[in-house]
Design an enzyme around this catalytic site. Structure first.
Site, PDB file in Angstrom:
ATOM      1  N   CYS A  70       0.786  -1.155  -0.264  1.00 50.78           N
ATOM      2  CA  CYS A  70       0.368  -0.149   0.175  1.00 50.78           C
ATOM      3  C   CYS A  70       0.476   1.496  -0.039  1.00 50.78           C
ATOM      4  CB  CYS A  70      -1.221   0.309   1.500  1.00 50.78           C
ATOM      5  SG  CYS A  70      -1.926   1.897   1.578  1.00 50.78           S
ATOM      6  N   CYS A  73       0.470   3.466   3.408  1.00 52.19           N
ATOM      7  CA  CYS A  73       0.886   2.985   5.165  1.00 52.19           C
ATOM      8  C   CYS A  73       2.278   3.581   4.817  1.00 52.19           C
ATOM      9  CB  CYS A  73       1.193   1.555   5.120  1.00 52.19           C
ATOM     10  SG  CYS A  73      -0.392   0.988   4.614  1.00 52.19           S
ATOM     11  N   ASN A 156     -13.848   9.119  -1.042  1.00 53.97           N
ATOM     12  CA  ASN A 156     -14.669   7.680  -1.180  1.00 53.97           C
ATOM     13  C   ASN A 156     -14.050   6.523  -0.937  1.00 53.97           C
ATOM     14  OD1 ASN A 156     -15.356   9.054  -3.560  1.00 53.97           O
ATOM     15  ND2 ASN A 156     -13.517   8.808  -4.844  1.00 53.97           N
ATOM     16  N   HIS A 167      -6.535   1.745   2.014  1.00 55.26           N
ATOM     17  CA  HIS A 167      -5.984   2.755   3.343  1.00 55.26           C
ATOM     18  C   HIS A 167      -7.375   3.738   3.552  1.00 55.26           C
ATOM     19  CE1 HIS A 167      -2.896   3.600   6.100  1.00 55.26           C
ATOM     20  NE2 HIS A 167      -3.424   4.071   6.126  1.00 55.26           N
ATOM     21  N   HIS A 169      -8.307   6.701   3.677  1.00 58.15           N
ATOM     22  CA  HIS A 169      -8.036   8.245   2.973  1.00 58.15           C
ATOM     23  C   HIS A 169      -9.279   9.142   2.126  1.00 58.15           C
ATOM     24  CE1 HIS A 169      -8.046   5.552  -0.649  1.00 58.15           C
ATOM     25  NE2 HIS A 169      -7.942   6.742  -1.217  1.00 58.15           N
ATOM     26  N   GLN A 171      -9.914  12.546  -0.901  1.00 55.64           N
ATOM     27  CA  GLN A 171      -9.160  13.850  -1.669  1.00 55.64           C
ATOM     28  C   GLN A 171      -8.910  15.055  -1.540  1.00 55.64           C
ATOM     29  OE1 GLN A 171      -8.340  11.581  -5.578  1.00 55.64           O
ATOM     30  NE2 GLN A 171      -9.468  10.207  -4.727  1.00 55.64           N
TER      31      GLN A 171
END
Length: 352
Positions: A70, A73, A156, A167, A169, A171
């Site tokens: 990922c 991470c 999203n 992960h 997150h 935007q």
């Protein structure tokens, strides 16, 4: 909050937001990266008057990597990621595969936590408050870029939405124009203001919802409700009681209370369809006033706009998704299978 700005190996900006003032962020990005080259271009549709970002370089973006690879991470040993440090609270960096870049705006990634297996709903109130501070700071900073007219913070969640990285997150898109959705709101705002001799449309909507049966939860500084004409089966709008145009306008009391309210909403979303159902896919979107001129919207000023968050899922019932088919995609006329009053009742029933 402590803010530390640094650079990744290819020159992109990386910003750490830490809850502790004594945090030190001096890790160096050891990856052999070339400078990022983008082909982003914004084209106007002459018939619809809206904009389309053409970004062919995004075809090569990272797609569902294994957890051990990922890129969001923290870096560890020889496993190097977009975050050079071995841990972080909240991290924001320029997207390596942006939809908007240069004169066409800017795209950033917001990593909510270093815990790969968590979700936003798993955060503590302190952690969620730090994310709010990061959103606010980035809104302020991006608004000063000459190419930026509107700042959009969003998340999203879920493969069904199209998320390519698991992960937790979100935007931030910094657009070089006022987005079509916001322009529609501003035109409605202007028309209502003229027709009523100065009334604010956002205030009227909130007043009507508070008097009705679609309120999901309310506190001293926030109100969450399913809107009268909800487009999605489960859609909630979250408003601060005191109208402000953007995240920068929130006072300390509203900031303090936000994590409690927002985390409760997200946890209710995860319980809508039952405990055995997979995590609810959703989009969470902040609507903020544009920073550019509003001259085309007669009589409207930035302070007339009301900051609000829109949270919705594309799941309409257990095991079934809401697809945007002919009417929605072809004509932008939504058909909602769940009455908003029923959705609001269900969201009240699943209170923790």
């Amino acid at each position: 909050m402590k803010k530390t700005s640094t650079r990744l190996a290819d020159g992109r900006e990386l910003i750490y937001y830490d809850s502790r003032d004594d945090s030190v962020r001096d890790a160096v990005d050891r990856r052999p990266l070339d400078r990022t080259v983008t082909t982003s271009e914004v084209r106007r549709d002459p018939l619809l008057g809206d904009a389309v970002a053409i970004a062919s370089h995004r075809q090569g973006r990272t797609y569902h990597p294994p957890a051990g690879e990922c890129p969001l991470c923290p870096s560890e040993g020889d496993r190097l990621s977009e975050i050079p440090d071995s841990s972080y609270d909240v991290a924001v960096f320029e997207n390596r595969f942006p939809s908007l870049a240069g004169d066409s705006g800017r795209c950033e990634v917001v990593c909510f936590t270093s815990d790969h297996d968590a979700s936003f709903a798993d955060l503590t109130e302190e952690q969620a408050g730090l994310v709010l501070e990061a959103w606010t700071d980035r809104t302020a900073e991006l608004s000063h870029l000459p190419s930026v007219e509107q700042v959009f913070c969003f998340e999203n969640r879920g493969a069904e939405i199209g998320v390519t990285l698991g992960h937790p997150h979100g935007q931030i898109y910094a657009y070089p124009f006022t987005t079509p959705r916001t322009a529609l709101m501003l035109r409605s705002l202007a028309a209502h203001k003229e027709a009523t001799g100065g009334e604010n449309l956002f205030d009227s909507v909130l007043e009507r919802e508070l008097a009705g049966e679609r309120v999901v939860l309310e506190t001293g500084h926030w109100v969450a409700f399913v809107p009268y004409s909800a487009h999605w089966p489960y859609e909630v709008h979250l408003y601060p009681r005191r109208r402000v145009p953007d995240l920068l306008g929130l006072d300390e009391d509203a900031r303090t209370e936000f994590p409690q309210v927002y985390l409760e909403l997200l946890r209710r979303f995860d319980r809508i369809f039952g405990e055995d159902e997979p995590a609810t896919p959703y989009i969470s979107a902040w609507h903020q006033a544009p920073f550019g001129t509003l001259e085309e919207f007669d009589g409207v000023v930035r302070e007339d706009f009301a900051l609000h968050l829109e949270l919705f899922t594309i799941r309409r019932t257990s095991g079934k998704l809401k697809f945007l088919a002919g009417s929605e995609s072809g004509m932008n006329v939504f058909i909602n299978d769940v009455p908003p009053e029923t959705a609001a009742q269900r969201l009240r029933e699943v209170a923790s």
